[in-house]
Design an enzyme around this catalytic site. Sequence first.
Site, PDB file in Angstrom:
ATOM      1  NE  ARG A 216       3.124   3.959   8.584  1.00 18.23           N
ATOM      2  CZ  ARG A 216       1.911   4.350   8.316  1.00 18.23           C
ATOM      3  NH1 ARG A 216       1.073   3.315   8.638  1.00 18.23           N
ATOM      4  NH2 ARG A 216       1.658   4.385   6.742  1.00 18.23           N
TER       5      ARG A 216
ATOM      6  CG  HIS B 233       8.180 -29.653   7.700  1.00 15.25           C
ATOM      7  ND1 HIS B 233       7.825 -28.817   9.589  1.00 15.25           N
ATOM      8  CD2 HIS B 233       9.547 -30.193   8.773  1.00 15.25           C
ATOM      9  CE1 HIS B 233       8.892 -29.219  10.767  1.00 15.25           C
ATOM     10  NE2 HIS B 233      10.039 -29.969   9.689  1.00 15.25           N
TER      11      HIS B 233
ATOM     12  CG  ASP C  50      -0.079  -0.156   2.420  1.00 15.46           C
ATOM     13  OD1 ASP C  50       0.696   0.487   2.597  1.00 15.46           O
ATOM     14  OD2 ASP C  50      -1.307   0.146   3.532  1.00 15.46           O
ATOM     15  CG  HIS C  51      -0.938   4.662   1.296  1.00 19.30           C
ATOM     16  ND1 HIS C  51      -1.367   3.804   1.565  1.00 19.30           N
ATOM     17  CD2 HIS C  51      -0.430   5.400   2.825  1.00 19.30           C
ATOM     18  CE1 HIS C  51      -1.805   4.013   2.848  1.00 19.30           C
ATOM     19  NE2 HIS C  51      -1.219   5.181   3.741  1.00 19.30           N
TER      20      HIS C  51
ATOM     21  CB  THR D  64       1.814  -2.940  10.420  1.00 21.43           C
ATOM     22  OG1 THR D  64       0.158  -3.834  10.304  1.00 21.43           O
ATOM     23  CG2 THR D  64       1.513  -2.562  11.454  1.00 21.43           C
ATOM     24  N   GLY D  65       2.770  -4.857   8.111  1.00 15.49           N
ATOM     25  CA  GLY D  65       2.786  -6.365   6.889  1.00 15.49           C
ATOM     26  C   GLY D  65       1.328  -6.774   7.522  1.00 15.49           C
TER      27      GLY D  65
ATOM     28  N   GLY E 237      -2.113  -6.625   8.161  1.00 15.22           N
ATOM     29  CA  GLY E 237      -3.532  -5.557   7.544  1.00 15.22           C
ATOM     30  C   GLY E 237      -3.639  -6.520   5.813  1.00 15.22           C
TER      31      GLY E 237
ATOM     32  CG  HIS F  76       9.637 -26.253  10.294  1.00 16.38           C
ATOM     33  ND1 HIS F  76       9.742 -26.799  11.097  1.00 16.38           N
ATOM     34  CD2 HIS F  76      10.514 -26.632   9.157  1.00 16.38           C
ATOM     35  CE1 HIS F  76      11.060 -26.615  11.550  1.00 16.38           C
ATOM     36  NE2 HIS F  76      11.200 -26.547  10.668  1.00 16.38           N
ATOM     37  CG  ASN F  77       4.878 -22.579   8.850  1.00 17.36           C
ATOM     38  OD1 ASN F  77       5.877 -21.693   9.157  1.00 17.36           O
ATOM     39  ND2 ASN F  77       5.052 -24.013   9.929  1.00 17.36           N
TER      40      ASN F  77
ATOM     41  CB  CYS G 226       0.644  -2.817   4.478  1.00 17.59           C
ATOM     42  SG  CYS G 226       0.157  -3.678   6.081  1.00 17.59           S
TER      43      CYS G 226
HETATM   44  C1  RB5 Z   1      -2.409   1.975   6.390  1.00 22.50           C
HETATM   45  O1  RB5 Z   1      -2.927   3.841   7.141  1.00 22.50           O
HETATM   46  C2  RB5 Z   1      -1.698   1.471   7.749  1.00 22.50           C
HETATM   47  O2  RB5 Z   1      -3.095   0.674   8.032  1.00 22.50           O
HETATM   48  C3  RB5 Z   1      -1.691  -0.219   6.613  1.00 22.50           C
HETATM   49  O3  RB5 Z   1      -0.161   0.244   6.061  1.00 22.50           O
HETATM   50  C4  RB5 Z   1      -0.763  -1.399   6.818  1.00 22.50           C
HETATM   51  O4  RB5 Z   1      -0.240  -0.975   8.394  1.00 22.50           O
HETATM   52  C5  RB5 Z   1      -2.664  -2.191   8.009  1.00 22.50           C
HETATM   53  O5  RB5 Z   1      -2.603  -3.501   8.038  1.00 22.50           O
END
Ligand code: RB5
Length: 149
Positions: free
Chosen positions: A113, A137, A12-13, A71-72, A74, A102-103, A69
Site C-alpha cells: 500500500r 560492517h 499477507d492478504h 505497509t511492510g 508488521g 552494510h547490514n 504486507c
Molecule cells: C492489514 O490490514 C495490515 O495491517 C497489514 O497488511 C500490514 O500493513 C501490517 O503491518
Amino acid sequence: MTSAKRIVLSSDHAAIALRQAIAAHVAGKGWEVVDIGPTTPESTPYPQHGEAAARRVASGDCDLGIILCGTGQGIMMAANKVKGIRCGVCSDTFSARMIRMHNDANMLSLGARVVGEGLALEIVDAFLEATFEGGRHATRVAMIDVLEG
Ligand code: RB5
C-alpha cells in the site's frame, strides 16, 4: 555451473498481487522462487507469514526472502523475531542496496500500500544485485547477532 539461488516469498492478504508480480520478475532473473502464499484473498495475519518465510531463510533452505504486507512494517517486525534474520522495509532503491551492502540483510520487506509495482521491482533488483561489503560492517552485524543471544 552453479545451481540457482533460492528465494522465499510470502505476504499477507494485502499484498498478494504485488507478491505474485515480484515472484514472476525474480524467477525471470534466474532465481528459484519458493512462493509460500497465501493465494486467496481472505484476511490473514501477517505474523504467521513473516515467520514462515523467515524460518526458510534462517534454516538455510532459502538464501534470501522477500515479504510483504500493507505497509511492510508488521511482517518485517515478525520476521526479525526469528534468530538469524536481518530484514528491512524499503520504499527506495538506495536503502534496498544499503541493507545488503552494510547490514547483510537476508530479507527485504515491502509495503504493497506504499509502493507501486514499478518501484517495487526496482527495489527488489537493487536488493538482489547488491553484495555485502564485509570488513567493519561485518563487525557491526556481529554485534546485532550478540543482541539475539
Ligand atoms: C492489514 O490490514 C495490515 O495491517 C497489514 O497488511 C500490514 O500493513 C501490517 O503491518
